[in-house]
Design a protein around this motif. Structure first.
Motif, PDB file in Angstrom:
ATOM      1  N   GLY A  15      59.000  40.348  55.494  1.00 17.06           N
ATOM      2  CA  GLY A  15      60.185  39.856  54.802  1.00 17.06           C
ATOM      3  C   GLY A  15      60.686  38.480  55.212  1.00 17.06           C
ATOM      4  N   ARG A  16      59.908  37.715  55.947  1.00 15.32           N
ATOM      5  CA  ARG A  16      60.348  36.368  56.341  1.00 15.32           C
ATOM      6  C   ARG A  16      60.530  35.485  55.116  1.00 15.32           C
ATOM      7  N   THR A  17      61.418  34.514  55.231  1.00 12.63           N
ATOM      8  CA  THR A  17      61.719  33.632  54.103  1.00 12.63           C
ATOM      9  C   THR A  17      61.271  32.196  54.348  1.00 12.63           C
ATOM     10  N   GLN A  18      60.679  31.898  55.500  1.00 16.91           N
ATOM     11  CA  GLN A  18      60.243  30.532  55.781  1.00 16.91           C
ATOM     12  C   GLN A  18      58.725  30.448  55.857  1.00 16.91           C
ATOM     13  N   SER A  19      58.203  29.247  55.604  1.00 12.12           N
ATOM     14  CA  SER A  19      56.777  28.949  55.636  1.00 12.12           C
ATOM     15  C   SER A  19      55.970  29.894  54.748  1.00 12.12           C
ATOM     16  N   LEU A  20      56.376  29.959  53.485  1.00 11.54           N
ATOM     17  CA  LEU A  20      55.720  30.848  52.524  1.00 11.54           C
ATOM     18  C   LEU A  20      54.608  30.137  51.764  1.00 11.54           C
ATOM     19  N   HIS A  21      53.589  30.901  51.418  1.00  6.62           N
ATOM     20  CA  HIS A  21      52.453  30.385  50.660  1.00  6.62           C
ATOM     21  C   HIS A  21      52.261  31.273  49.442  1.00  6.62           C
ATOM     22  N   ASN A  22      52.107  30.656  48.280  1.00  6.75           N
ATOM     23  CA  ASN A  22      51.957  31.393  47.032  1.00  6.75           C
ATOM     24  C   ASN A  22      50.526  31.844  46.810  1.00  6.75           C
ATOM     25  N   LEU A  23      50.375  32.872  46.010  1.00  2.34           N
ATOM     26  CA  LEU A  23      49.076  33.384  45.614  1.00  2.34           C
ATOM     27  C   LEU A  23      48.261  32.251  44.995  1.00  2.34           C
ATOM     28  N   PRO A  24      47.023  32.039  45.443  1.00  5.00           N
ATOM     29  CA  PRO A  24      46.221  30.921  44.921  1.00  5.00           C
ATOM     30  C   PRO A  24      45.824  31.119  43.456  1.00  5.00           C
ATOM     31  N   SER A  25      45.561  30.026  42.778  1.00  2.00           N
ATOM     32  CA  SER A  25      45.170  30.095  41.371  1.00  2.00           C
ATOM     33  C   SER A  25      43.664  30.347  41.203  1.00  2.00           C
ATOM     34  N   ASP A  26      42.853  29.963  42.193  1.00  2.00           N
ATOM     35  CA  ASP A  26      41.413  30.212  42.145  1.00  2.00           C
ATOM     36  C   ASP A  26      41.162  31.721  42.121  1.00  2.00           C
ATOM     37  N   SER A  27      40.417  32.202  41.138  1.00  2.00           N
ATOM     38  CA  SER A  27      40.259  33.644  40.948  1.00  2.00           C
ATOM     39  C   SER A  27      39.583  34.349  42.129  1.00  2.00           C
ATOM     40  N   ASN A  28      38.583  33.731  42.752  1.00  2.00           N
ATOM     41  CA  ASN A  28      37.918  34.370  43.899  1.00  2.00           C
ATOM     42  C   ASN A  28      38.861  34.512  45.083  1.00  2.00           C
ATOM     43  N   ASN A  29      39.567  33.430  45.391  1.00  2.00           N
ATOM     44  CA  ASN A  29      40.499  33.473  46.516  1.00  2.00           C
ATOM     45  C   ASN A  29      41.680  34.400  46.204  1.00  2.00           C
ATOM     46  N   ARG A  30      42.155  34.367  44.963  1.00  2.00           N
ATOM     47  CA  ARG A  30      43.250  35.254  44.536  1.00  2.00           C
ATOM     48  C   ARG A  30      42.843  36.716  44.732  1.00  2.00           C
ATOM     49  N   ASN A  31      41.627  37.066  44.351  1.00  2.00           N
ATOM     50  CA  ASN A  31      41.149  38.440  44.509  1.00  2.00           C
ATOM     51  C   ASN A  31      41.068  38.838  45.981  1.00  2.00           C
ATOM     52  N   ALA A  32      40.669  37.905  46.845  1.00  2.00           N
ATOM     53  CA  ALA A  32      40.617  38.193  48.285  1.00  2.00           C
ATOM     54  C   ALA A  32      42.027  38.487  48.816  1.00  2.00           C
ATOM     55  N   TRP A  33      43.030  37.703  48.362  1.00  2.00           N
ATOM     56  CA  TRP A  33      44.422  37.956  48.764  1.00  2.00           C
ATOM     57  C   TRP A  33      44.860  39.327  48.262  1.00  2.00           C
ATOM     58  N   LEU A  34      44.550  39.636  47.016  1.00  3.33           N
ATOM     59  CA  LEU A  34      44.961  40.925  46.443  1.00  3.33           C
ATOM     60  C   LEU A  34      44.282  42.088  47.152  1.00  3.33           C
ATOM     61  N   ASN A  35      43.035  41.912  47.587  1.00  2.00           N
ATOM     62  CA  ASN A  35      42.366  42.955  48.370  1.00  2.00           C
ATOM     63  C   ASN A  35      43.096  43.194  49.684  1.00  2.00           C
TER      64      ASN A  35
END
Length: 108
Positions: A15-35
């Protein structure tokens, strides 16, 4: 004035609110994050954000510059994937950046 919605780290228990990174737009990397998220949570939003504590130090292009004060915000490498669930033991590893951002305050 429109209401601004606060963003926070989507990793359960963080639940931290600082130093956030958004889900990447690249489909391969996005899928790795979702996994990564499917392992820790059944419900995953496509608009999630993750804080820097869930990435290893080599996931950033400018960690040394941030640690030495030459940059203010960590920037992820294009292929970075979150891999750290439990952030408590890693706070000491992040050293000056964790202290600068006050990340260890709730665990001391």
């Amino acid at each position: 004035m429109p209401l601004k919605i606060a963003k926070y780290c989507a990793v359960p228990g963080c639940g931290r609110t600082q130093s956030l990174h958004n889900l990447p737009s690249d489909s391969n990397n996005r899928n790795a994050w979702l996994n990564f998220f499917n392992e820790v949570s059944a419900h995953v939003s496509k608009a999630l954000s993750i804080c820097s504590l869930h990435f290893t130090a080599d996931s950033f292009v400018n960690k040394t510059q941030v640690d030495t004060g030459f940059a203010e915000r960590l920037k992820l490498k294009s292929n970075a994937v979150p891999s750290i669930l439990d952030t408590v033991p890693i706070l000491d590893f992040w050293g000056p950046y964790a202290k600068l951002r006050g990340w260890g305050a709730s665990y001391e």
